[in-house]
Motif scaffolding. Structure first.
Motif, PDB file in Angstrom:
ATOM      1  N   UNK A  57       0.536  15.882 -45.006  1.00 35.73           N
ATOM      2  CA  UNK A  57      -0.368  15.319 -43.888  1.00 35.73           C
ATOM      3  C   UNK A  57       0.048  14.254 -42.903  1.00 35.73           C
ATOM      4  N   UNK A  58       0.750  13.428 -43.599  1.00 35.39           N
ATOM      5  CA  UNK A  58       1.283  12.038 -43.007  1.00 35.39           C
ATOM      6  C   UNK A  58       2.118  12.366 -41.673  1.00 35.39           C
ATOM      7  N   UNK A  59       3.078  13.419 -42.229  1.00 31.35           N
ATOM      8  CA  UNK A  59       4.336  13.660 -41.320  1.00 31.35           C
ATOM      9  C   UNK A  59       3.564  14.566 -40.297  1.00 31.35           C
ATOM     10  N   UNK A  60       2.981  15.569 -40.562  1.00 32.86           N
ATOM     11  CA  UNK A  60       2.219  16.557 -39.410  1.00 32.86           C
ATOM     12  C   UNK A  60       1.388  15.854 -38.502  1.00 32.86           C
ATOM     13  N   UNK A  61       0.738  14.818 -38.904  1.00 28.39           N
ATOM     14  CA  UNK A  61      -0.131  14.028 -38.023  1.00 28.39           C
ATOM     15  C   UNK A  61       0.665  13.439 -37.157  1.00 28.39           C
ATOM     16  N   UNK A  62       2.040  12.850 -37.385  1.00 28.61           N
ATOM     17  CA  UNK A  62       2.821  11.958 -36.736  1.00 28.61           C
ATOM     18  C   UNK A  62       3.732  13.028 -35.844  1.00 28.61           C
ATOM     19  N   UNK A  63       4.370  13.949 -36.369  1.00 30.19           N
ATOM     20  CA  UNK A  63       5.389  14.749 -35.740  1.00 30.19           C
ATOM     21  C   UNK A  63       5.140  16.147 -35.598  1.00 30.19           C
ATOM     22  N   UNK A  64       4.055  16.778 -36.200  1.00 28.03           N
ATOM     23  CA  UNK A  64       3.793  18.148 -35.797  1.00 28.03           C
ATOM     24  C   UNK A  64       4.252  19.045 -37.221  1.00 28.03           C
ATOM     25  N   UNK A  65       3.722  20.167 -36.884  1.00 25.68           N
ATOM     26  CA  UNK A  65       3.953  21.264 -38.095  1.00 25.68           C
ATOM     27  C   UNK A  65       5.558  21.475 -38.269  1.00 25.68           C
ATOM     28  N   UNK A  66       6.240  21.394 -36.943  1.00 21.35           N
ATOM     29  CA  UNK A  66       7.617  21.958 -36.778  1.00 21.35           C
ATOM     30  C   UNK A  66       8.679  20.899 -37.635  1.00 21.35           C
ATOM     31  N   UNK A  67       8.205  20.009 -38.174  1.00 20.91           N
ATOM     32  CA  UNK A  67       8.867  18.761 -38.475  1.00 20.91           C
ATOM     33  C   UNK A  67       9.947  19.328 -39.568  1.00 20.91           C
ATOM     34  N   UNK A  68       9.474  20.266 -40.338  1.00 24.75           N
ATOM     35  CA  UNK A  68      10.119  20.484 -41.549  1.00 24.75           C
ATOM     36  C   UNK A  68      11.406  21.181 -41.605  1.00 24.75           C
ATOM     37  N   UNK A  69      11.571  21.676 -40.560  1.00 27.80           N
ATOM     38  CA  UNK A  69      12.857  22.721 -40.341  1.00 27.80           C
ATOM     39  C   UNK A  69      13.835  21.900 -39.341  1.00 27.80           C
ATOM     40  N   UNK A  70      13.450  20.703 -39.068  1.00 29.76           N
ATOM     41  CA  UNK A  70      14.408  19.713 -38.069  1.00 29.76           C
ATOM     42  C   UNK A  70      15.484  19.657 -39.027  1.00 29.76           C
ATOM     43  N   UNK A  71      16.723  19.784 -38.343  1.00 32.42           N
ATOM     44  CA  UNK A  71      17.945  19.413 -39.079  1.00 32.42           C
ATOM     45  C   UNK A  71      18.444  18.001 -38.740  1.00 32.42           C
ATOM     46  N   UNK A  72      18.752  17.287 -39.612  1.00 32.66           N
ATOM     47  CA  UNK A  72      19.123  15.711 -39.566  1.00 32.66           C
ATOM     48  C   UNK A  72      20.666  15.656 -40.553  1.00 32.66           C
ATOM     49  N   UNK A  73      21.145  14.781 -39.700  1.00 35.60           N
ATOM     50  CA  UNK A  73      22.604  14.320 -40.318  1.00 35.60           C
ATOM     51  C   UNK A  73      22.575  13.206 -41.291  1.00 35.60           C
ATOM     52  N   UNK A  74      22.794  13.181 -42.411  1.00 35.92           N
ATOM     53  CA  UNK A  74      22.781  12.246 -43.572  1.00 35.92           C
ATOM     54  C   UNK A  74      24.172  11.791 -44.057  1.00 35.92           C
ATOM     55  N   UNK A  75      24.309  10.829 -44.936  1.00 37.37           N
ATOM     56  CA  UNK A  75      25.523  10.573 -45.468  1.00 37.37           C
ATOM     57  C   UNK A  75      25.982  11.826 -46.280  1.00 37.37           C
ATOM     58  N   UNK A  76      25.189  12.595 -46.798  1.00 39.93           N
ATOM     59  CA  UNK A  76      25.414  13.706 -47.564  1.00 39.93           C
ATOM     60  C   UNK A  76      25.665  14.997 -46.829  1.00 39.93           C
ATOM     61  N   UNK A  77      25.639  14.919 -45.555  1.00 40.79           N
ATOM     62  CA  UNK A  77      25.823  16.115 -44.737  1.00 40.79           C
ATOM     63  C   UNK A  77      24.773  16.594 -43.695  1.00 40.79           C
ATOM     64  N   UNK A  78      24.371  17.739 -43.525  1.00 38.03           N
ATOM     65  CA  UNK A  78      23.086  18.153 -42.734  1.00 38.03           C
ATOM     66  C   UNK A  78      22.256  18.719 -43.762  1.00 38.03           C
ATOM     67  N   UNK A  79      20.971  18.251 -43.419  1.00 36.67           N
ATOM     68  CA  UNK A  79      19.945  18.576 -44.372  1.00 36.67           C
ATOM     69  C   UNK A  79      18.659  18.584 -43.338  1.00 36.67           C
TER      70      UNK A  79
END
Length: 340
Positions: A57-79
């Motif tokens: 609920x917190x994430x979707x309020x701030x970033x919208x429903x599409x946030x979950x599939x967004x790819x990010x680069x971390x120390x462990x690679x892309x997730x």
């Protein structure tokens, strides 16, 4: 993107604790589907659901429903954000379990009023679930109350532990200073971003300009800093607010000492740094409001550093062998479909 993690609702505030994950190894008739075991704690799907629902609920309020599939680069690679969030939830709920395990040793417990507060929070959360939520989530009022109480107790343990440490911060260390920096730069930045230092001849010209500007400021009451900046096309002149540490990092210790020796309204002589030649004007040698805020931030940072060391030792005693990939059953985790 991790910004949303800091606001994981009322149940997890000051400790930055927002975590939970799952491992469906067995079914317990009293607690529901077990999602993973950590030390002597058993995390169920119902418990995971509470944490996941809150962060969703917190994430979707701030970033919208599409946030979950967004790819990010971390120390462990892309997730994806979903994958990162699940790991964060696991890590942080384990943190809650570890902190709660230290409550007795630190003689920390919830008061009757705090238990009533946890009960009210549980009522609020549970009443907000739909009938479908209750049917599929394995969430009971008792589990919600348990989560609320554990998080409140974890916060008290955290507060009690950092209260043991004396964080002495001097006013000089916290002091925030606001000044104007009129800089006659001795370098240029090429189109490709490379920095090229001026020749000695060009540096001498810049020094001459700086001395000329200082003389103009001293003699002409109508001469403003804006006039000087425009006349000499000074690209990097601006007002800055820094601590002593930041000044040293930016200009070097000798320049920082000269800056801090100025009183409000005083103008420096021409000062040389790695950037070129500067004329500083002290605006506020000690901004009390910003100094107070900086002191609080320094203390918070030191508290976190101290507590992280303590926590590492607690984890080793509680469960040093926990491994996300091996111990968390993602088939149960996937029952919670983020964003759906």
């Amino acid at each position: 993107m991790r910004k949303g993690k800091k606001i994981v609702v009322w149940l997890l505030t000051a400790v930055c604790l927002i975590s939970l994950a799952a491992c469906g190894k067995k079914q317990d008739e009293n607690t529901g589907t077990v999602v993973y075991e950590f030390g002597d704690s058993v995390v169920t799907y119902g418990e995971f659901y509470i944490y996941a629902k809150t962060i969703e609920e917190d994430y979707q309020k701030n970033y919208g429903n599409g946030i979950w599939s967004l790819e990010l680069t971390t120390d462990e690679g892309s997730s994806t954000v979903k994958e990162i969030t699940i790991k964060d939830l696991v890590s942080d709920i384990n943190r809650v379990k570890v902190l709660v395990s230290q409550a007795e040793e630190l003689k920390v417990a919830l008061s009757d009023n705090e238990k009533a507060e946890a009960e009210n929070a549980a009522d609020k959360f549970y009443s907000g679930l739909t009938e479908k939520d209750r049917e599929t989530s394995e969430v009971t009022k008792a589990i919600v109350t348990q989560v609320m109480e554990e998080n409140m107790l974890a916060k008290k343990v955290y507060d009690a532990k950092i209260a043991e440490y004396d964080f002495e911060i001097s006013e000089e260390e916290a002091r925030m200073t606001t000044f104007y920096d009129m800089v006659f730069e001795c370098y240029s930045v090429k189109e490709d971003g490379a920095v090229e230092e001026y020749t000695e001849e060009k540096k001498a010209i810049q020094l001459e300009k700086a001395n000329e500007a200082l003389s103009s400021l001293a003699q002409g009451e109508d001469v403003t800093y804006e006039d000087i900046v425009d006349k000499y096309n000074l690209e990097y002149s601006a007002t800055y607010t820094m601590s002593k540490t930041e000044m040293i990092e930016e200009y070097g210790e000798s320049v920082a000492d000269k800056l801090l020796a100025l009183v409000d309204g005083e103008v420096s002589t021409v000062v040389e740094s790695k950037y070129g030649y500067h004329i500083f004007k002290m605006i506020k040698s000690n901004d009390e409001d910003l100094t107070k805020k900086n002191k609080e931030e320094i203390i918070t940072k030191k508290q976190k550093e101290y507590f992280n060391g303590v926590y590492e030792e607690w984890v080793k005693k509680y469960d040093s062998k926990f491994n996300f990939e091996e111990d968390v059953d993602m088939t149960v985790i996937q029952k919670f479909d983020f964003g759906k």
